[in-house]
Enzyme design. Structure first.
Site, short mmCIF file in Angstrom:
data_model
loop_
_atom_site.label_atom_id
_atom_site.label_comp_id
_atom_site.label_asym_id
_atom_site.label_seq_id
_atom_site.Cartn_x
_atom_site.Cartn_y
_atom_site.Cartn_z
N HIS A 133 0.80 -1.22 0.00
CA HIS A 133 0.00 0.00 0.00
C HIS A 133 0.83 1.28 0.00
O HIS A 133 0.45 2.26 -0.63
CB HIS A 133 -1.02 0.00 1.13
CG HIS A 133 -0.46 0.20 2.50
ND1 HIS A 133 0.13 -0.82 3.22
CD2 HIS A 133 -0.41 1.29 3.28
CE1 HIS A 133 0.52 -0.35 4.38
NE2 HIS A 133 0.20 0.93 4.46
N ASP A 134 1.96 1.30 0.66
CA ASP A 134 2.77 2.52 0.75
C ASP A 134 4.08 2.45 -0.03
O ASP A 134 4.98 3.26 0.21
CB ASP A 134 3.09 2.83 2.22
CG ASP A 134 1.97 3.56 2.93
OD1 ASP A 134 1.12 4.17 2.25
OD2 ASP A 134 1.96 3.55 4.17
N LYS B 261 6.04 5.48 -1.27
CA LYS B 261 6.72 6.39 -0.36
C LYS B 261 8.24 6.33 -0.48
O LYS B 261 8.92 7.24 -0.02
CB LYS B 261 6.31 6.12 1.10
CG LYS B 261 4.92 6.65 1.41
CD LYS B 261 4.61 6.51 2.88
CE LYS B 261 3.26 7.14 3.19
NZ LYS B 261 2.92 6.98 4.62
N HIS C 27 -5.99 3.59 -1.29
CA HIS C 27 -6.12 3.35 0.15
C HIS C 27 -6.29 4.62 0.99
O HIS C 27 -6.57 4.54 2.18
CB HIS C 27 -4.94 2.51 0.69
CG HIS C 27 -3.63 3.19 0.74
ND1 HIS C 27 -2.84 3.38 -0.39
CD2 HIS C 27 -2.94 3.73 1.78
CE1 HIS C 27 -1.73 4.01 -0.04
NE2 HIS C 27 -1.77 4.23 1.27
N HIS C 28 -6.19 5.79 0.36
CA HIS C 28 -6.46 7.05 1.07
C HIS C 28 -7.77 7.70 0.62
O HIS C 28 -8.05 8.84 0.99
CB HIS C 28 -5.30 8.04 0.91
CG HIS C 28 -4.12 7.70 1.76
ND1 HIS C 28 -4.11 7.87 3.12
CD2 HIS C 28 -2.92 7.17 1.43
CE1 HIS C 28 -2.94 7.48 3.60
NE2 HIS C 28 -2.20 7.04 2.59
N ASP D 194 -5.01 0.04 7.69
CA ASP D 194 -3.86 0.95 7.54
C ASP D 194 -3.90 2.07 8.58
O ASP D 194 -2.91 2.30 9.29
CB ASP D 194 -3.84 1.53 6.12
CG ASP D 194 -2.75 2.57 5.92
OD1 ASP D 194 -1.64 2.42 6.48
OD2 ASP D 194 -2.99 3.53 5.17
#
Length: 169
Positions: A37-38, A41, A94-95, A123
């Site tokens: 998911h991240d 980053k 996911h945000h 999350d």
């Protein structure tokens, strides 16, 4: 354990608990995909990611780019096709929040897949439970209450009810 592993494990547990009609193999794929998911980053500068204070509007816009970057990274990866499908969508959305306040696409309500909402809940919960340079690790009770109070955006009411029940058991 790491935030990545915690998010994956909680995703699996919540999907099983919420009984969204998903097959067990699909639940396992989604939980595995949640680990990515991240991933975007890694392209966000450390001085922004680990900033102890509040982000400026410009810095926040940069952080928001991790969703699109992660999606593109996954789509260009050699992950198997099924895992790639779930991981790319999770990384991208996911945000998102049901009231349209999320990012990157400001999706509303049912425009967001149910299982992505569950990943998003996992999350934010695991992030709240983790110590970060800009905040302490919150207790289970405090983390659940922040989510129920809308402190991490708006989630479907029926999912919040099931989420709260899960942590009561």
């Amino acid at each position: 354990m790491s935030h990545i592993d915690d998010t994956s494990q909680l995703t699996r547990k919540l999907l099983l608990y919420m009984d969204l009609g998903l097959a067990n193999n699909e639940i396992q794929l989604i939980a595995e995909a949640a680990k990515y998911h991240d991933i975007g980053k890694i392209y966000i500068p450390d001085h922004i990611l680990y900033k102890p204070g509040e982000l400026t509007k410009e810095e926040y816009k940069i952080v928001q780019q991790h969703t699109v970057i992660g999606h593109d990274m996954i789509m260009n990866s050699n992950l198997n096709r099924e895992l790639k499908k779930y991981a790319a969508e999770i990384a991208l959305h996911h945000h998102e929040r049901i009231d349209g306040s999320g990012y990157p696409d400001n999706l509303l309500g049912k425009e967001i897949k149910d299982w992505i909402q569950v990943v998003a809940l996992a999350d934010v919960y695991t992030a709240l439970r983790s110590k970060r340079v800009y905040k302490p690790a919150y207790s289970k009770e405090k983390a659940v209450q922040i989510i129920l109070d809308g402190g991490c955006g708006e989630f479907p009411k029926e999912y919040l009810t099931k989420f709260q029940e899960y942590f009561r058991n």
